[in-house]
Write a protein that holds these residues in place. Sequence first.
Motif, PDB file in Angstrom:
ATOM      1  N   PRO A  96      -5.745  20.264  43.836  1.00 54.88           N
ATOM      2  CA  PRO A  96      -5.077  18.958  43.896  1.00 54.88           C
ATOM      3  C   PRO A  96      -4.680  18.538  45.306  1.00 54.88           C
ATOM      4  O   PRO A  96      -4.822  17.358  45.672  1.00 54.88           O
ATOM      5  CB  PRO A  96      -3.851  19.147  42.996  1.00 54.88           C
ATOM      6  N   ALA A  97      -4.200  19.473  46.124  1.00 56.70           N
ATOM      7  CA  ALA A  97      -3.748  19.124  47.472  1.00 56.70           C
ATOM      8  C   ALA A  97      -4.869  18.648  48.371  1.00 56.70           C
ATOM      9  O   ALA A  97      -4.624  17.943  49.351  1.00 56.70           O
ATOM     10  CB  ALA A  97      -3.045  20.327  48.111  1.00 56.70           C
ATOM     11  N   GLU A  98      -6.114  19.035  48.067  1.00 62.47           N
ATOM     12  CA  GLU A  98      -7.252  18.671  48.918  1.00 62.47           C
ATOM     13  C   GLU A  98      -8.057  17.488  48.370  1.00 62.47           C
ATOM     14  O   GLU A  98      -8.961  17.000  49.050  1.00 62.47           O
ATOM     15  CB  GLU A  98      -8.197  19.870  49.085  1.00 62.47           C
ATOM     16  N   ARG A  99      -7.760  17.034  47.167  1.00 63.01           N
ATOM     17  CA  ARG A  99      -8.621  16.000  46.561  1.00 63.01           C
ATOM     18  C   ARG A  99      -8.635  14.699  47.345  1.00 63.01           C
ATOM     19  O   ARG A  99      -9.657  14.010  47.376  1.00 63.01           O
ATOM     20  CB  ARG A  99      -8.188  15.763  45.112  1.00 63.01           C
ATOM     21  N   ALA A 100      -7.533  14.353  47.980  1.00 62.22           N
ATOM     22  CA  ALA A 100      -7.498  13.126  48.770  1.00 62.22           C
ATOM     23  C   ALA A 100      -8.423  13.203  49.977  1.00 62.22           C
ATOM     24  O   ALA A 100      -8.783  12.169  50.561  1.00 62.22           O
ATOM     25  CB  ALA A 100      -6.070  12.842  49.227  1.00 62.22           C
ATOM     26  N   LEU A 101      -8.833  14.419  50.352  1.00 61.99           N
ATOM     27  CA  LEU A 101      -9.712  14.620  51.506  1.00 61.99           C
ATOM     28  C   LEU A 101     -11.176  14.766  51.102  1.00 61.99           C
ATOM     29  O   LEU A 101     -12.019  15.058  51.944  1.00 61.99           O
ATOM     30  CB  LEU A 101      -9.272  15.874  52.275  1.00 61.99           C
ATOM     31  N   ALA A 102     -11.470  14.561  49.827  1.00 64.26           N
ATOM     32  CA  ALA A 102     -12.821  14.828  49.321  1.00 64.26           C
ATOM     33  C   ALA A 102     -13.897  14.011  50.026  1.00 64.26           C
ATOM     34  O   ALA A 102     -15.036  14.457  50.154  1.00 64.26           O
ATOM     35  CB  ALA A 102     -12.875  14.569  47.814  1.00 64.26           C
ATOM     36  N   GLY A 103     -13.555  12.833  50.502  1.00 64.04           N
ATOM     37  CA  GLY A 103     -14.544  11.983  51.158  1.00 64.04           C
ATOM     38  C   GLY A 103     -14.842  12.357  52.593  1.00 64.04           C
ATOM     39  O   GLY A 103     -15.775  11.817  53.198  1.00 64.04           O
ATOM     40  N   LEU A 104     -14.082  13.292  53.145  1.00 58.88           N
ATOM     41  CA  LEU A 104     -14.325  13.725  54.520  1.00 58.88           C
ATOM     42  C   LEU A 104     -15.529  14.652  54.574  1.00 58.88           C
ATOM     43  O   LEU A 104     -15.715  15.498  53.705  1.00 58.88           O
ATOM     44  CB  LEU A 104     -13.098  14.453  55.075  1.00 58.88           C
ATOM     45  N   ASP A 105     -16.330  14.521  55.620  1.00 61.56           N
ATOM     46  CA  ASP A 105     -17.509  15.378  55.763  1.00 61.56           C
ATOM     47  C   ASP A 105     -17.111  16.658  56.495  1.00 61.56           C
ATOM     48  O   ASP A 105     -17.452  16.868  57.659  1.00 61.56           O
ATOM     49  CB  ASP A 105     -18.612  14.641  56.518  1.00 61.56           C
ATOM     50  N   GLY A 106     -16.358  17.484  55.802  1.00 59.88           N
ATOM     51  CA  GLY A 106     -15.910  18.744  56.373  1.00 59.88           C
ATOM     52  C   GLY A 106     -15.645  19.748  55.279  1.00 59.88           C
ATOM     53  O   GLY A 106     -15.500  19.390  54.101  1.00 59.88           O
ATOM     54  N   ALA A 107     -15.611  21.025  55.650  1.00 60.20           N
ATOM     55  CA  ALA A 107     -15.281  22.079  54.695  1.00 60.20           C
ATOM     56  C   ALA A 107     -13.797  22.004  54.346  1.00 60.20           C
ATOM     57  O   ALA A 107     -12.967  21.688  55.196  1.00 60.20           O
ATOM     58  CB  ALA A 107     -15.615  23.438  55.279  1.00 60.20           C
ATOM     59  N   LEU A 108     -13.454  22.304  53.081  1.00 65.64           N
ATOM     60  CA  LEU A 108     -12.070  22.267  52.619  1.00 65.64           C
ATOM     61  C   LEU A 108     -11.723  23.581  51.936  1.00 65.64           C
ATOM     62  O   LEU A 108     -12.540  24.144  51.206  1.00 65.64           O
ATOM     63  CB  LEU A 108     -11.865  21.106  51.642  1.00 65.64           C
ATOM     64  N   SER A 109     -10.507  24.041  52.154  1.00 63.79           N
ATOM     65  CA  SER A 109     -10.082  25.307  51.574  1.00 63.79           C
ATOM     66  C   SER A 109     -10.009  25.231  50.056  1.00 63.79           C
ATOM     67  O   SER A 109      -9.558  24.226  49.482  1.00 63.79           O
ATOM     68  CB  SER A 109      -8.716  25.697  52.131  1.00 63.79           C
ATOM     69  N   ILE A 110     -10.449  26.318  49.403  1.00 59.53           N
ATOM     70  CA  ILE A 110     -10.254  26.458  47.967  1.00 59.53           C
ATOM     71  C   ILE A 110      -9.434  27.719  47.677  1.00 59.53           C
ATOM     72  O   ILE A 110      -9.351  28.166  46.536  1.00 59.53           O
ATOM     73  CB  ILE A 110     -11.593  26.482  47.187  1.00 59.53           C
ATOM     74  N   GLY A 111      -8.840  28.304  48.733  1.00 56.60           N
ATOM     75  CA  GLY A 111      -8.008  29.489  48.573  1.00 56.60           C
ATOM     76  C   GLY A 111      -8.795  30.779  48.727  1.00 56.60           C
ATOM     77  O   GLY A 111     -10.019  30.784  48.767  1.00 56.60           O
ATOM     78  N   TRP A 112      -8.038  31.877  48.858  1.00 54.38           N
ATOM     79  CA  TRP A 112      -8.618  33.218  48.963  1.00 54.38           C
ATOM     80  C   TRP A 112      -9.625  33.348  50.108  1.00 54.38           C
ATOM     81  O   TRP A 112     -10.600  34.086  50.033  1.00 54.38           O
ATOM     82  CB  TRP A 112      -9.242  33.643  47.632  1.00 54.38           C
ATOM     83  N   GLY A 113      -9.383  32.577  51.174  1.00 57.14           N
ATOM     84  CA  GLY A 113     -10.243  32.647  52.337  1.00 57.14           C
ATOM     85  C   GLY A 113     -11.601  31.988  52.166  1.00 57.14           C
ATOM     86  O   GLY A 113     -12.474  32.153  53.025  1.00 57.14           O
ATOM     87  N   GLN A 114     -11.788  31.211  51.096  1.00 59.33           N
ATOM     88  CA  GLN A 114     -13.062  30.573  50.811  1.00 59.33           C
ATOM     89  C   GLN A 114     -12.960  29.062  50.983  1.00 59.33           C
ATOM     90  O   GLN A 114     -11.859  28.498  51.009  1.00 59.33           O
ATOM     91  CB  GLN A 114     -13.511  30.901  49.380  1.00 59.33           C
ATOM     92  N   THR A 115     -14.103  28.404  51.091  1.00 61.19           N
ATOM     93  CA  THR A 115     -14.123  26.958  51.294  1.00 61.19           C
ATOM     94  C   THR A 115     -15.115  26.260  50.368  1.00 61.19           C
ATOM     95  O   THR A 115     -16.071  26.862  49.879  1.00 61.19           O
ATOM     96  CB  THR A 115     -14.501  26.596  52.742  1.00 61.19           C
ATOM     97  N   ASN A 116     -14.841  24.993  50.153  1.00 62.99           N
ATOM     98  CA  ASN A 116     -15.816  24.067  49.585  1.00 62.99           C
ATOM     99  C   ASN A 116     -16.558  23.481  50.776  1.00 62.99           C
ATOM    100  O   ASN A 116     -15.951  22.839  51.632  1.00 62.99           O
ATOM    101  CB  ASN A 116     -15.084  22.984  48.773  1.00 62.99           C
ATOM    102  N   SER A 117     -17.856  23.729  50.855  1.00 68.14           N
ATOM    103  CA  SER A 117     -18.602  23.468  52.096  1.00 68.14           C
ATOM    104  C   SER A 117     -18.709  21.982  52.428  1.00 68.14           C
ATOM    105  O   SER A 117     -18.567  21.103  51.565  1.00 68.14           O
ATOM    106  CB  SER A 117     -20.012  24.062  51.994  1.00 68.14           C
ATOM    107  N   GLN A 118     -18.969  21.719  53.691  1.00 70.70           N
ATOM    108  CA  GLN A 118     -19.176  20.362  54.195  1.00 70.70           C
ATOM    109  C   GLN A 118     -20.291  19.678  53.401  1.00 70.70           C
ATOM    110  O   GLN A 118     -21.392  20.219  53.271  1.00 70.70           O
ATOM    111  CB  GLN A 118     -19.556  20.441  55.672  1.00 70.70           C
ATOM    112  N   PRO A 119     -20.046  18.480  52.860  1.00 72.83           N
ATOM    113  CA  PRO A 119     -21.075  17.815  52.060  1.00 72.83           C
ATOM    114  C   PRO A 119     -22.419  17.645  52.766  1.00 72.83           C
ATOM    115  O   PRO A 119     -23.479  17.838  52.154  1.00 72.83           O
ATOM    116  CB  PRO A 119     -20.435  16.455  51.732  1.00 72.83           C
ATOM    117  N   ARG A 120     -22.398  17.296  54.042  1.00 74.17           N
ATOM    118  CA  ARG A 120     -23.664  17.128  54.766  1.00 74.17           C
ATOM    119  C   ARG A 120     -24.445  18.439  54.808  1.00 74.17           C
ATOM    120  O   ARG A 120     -25.680  18.446  54.671  1.00 74.17           O
ATOM    121  CB  ARG A 120     -23.387  16.637  56.182  1.00 74.17           C
TER     122      ARG A 120
END
Length: 201
Positions: free
Chosen positions: A25-49
């Motif tokens: 929830p804390a990262e959903r507002a940043l979903a449109g950014l073309d960058g990796a976002l934290s999903i916890g435990w040292g892992q990320t949701n990768s950059q869309p591009r």
Amino acid sequence: MTDADARARVARAFDETPRPGFLRPAERALAGLDGALSIGWGQTNSQPRTVAAMLTLLDARPGQRVLDVGAGSGWTTALLAHLVGETGAVLGVERVPELVRWGAANLDAVARPWARIRAAARGVLGAPEEAPFDRILVSAMADELPADLIDQLAPGGRLVVPVDGAMVLVALDGERRAAISRSGGYVFVPLIRDAPPPPEG
């Protein structure tokens, strides 16, 4: 199929698989950014591009069997499920137990039952007991090209994996001869096959 066709299919998969549903929830507002976002435990949701580039290289097609190594929040698994369609099958493997549960729930929410996420076996890369796969996607950086994943490819299969800063495509022909190409410069979390990390705290 041309690169333009592959890009168009990937773009449709993105349209049908919104990123916010695979973020905390804390990262959903940043979903449109073309960058990796934290999903916890040292892992990320990768950059869309980057995800789009990887999926275009992979060229997953309807009816194929696909392995997603490092499924994380389930976004790439869901994108792959759209690309292969209900005649295909996608298996996501993930080493962090909390992400296995969350990613599977996110995947269930988009109703693509031909895809699933399960825990990665300790010390095992991929899912050799379910091989061969037509396509394998890896969303973590390897130090060297993982031969055990190439062994899990079917003849004519393709593996896309970041290795030592570059994106590597391994394409097998019908005789399992490999053509290997490298492109770009990328940053990913490291590819690990041992025990999961300690709980986040």
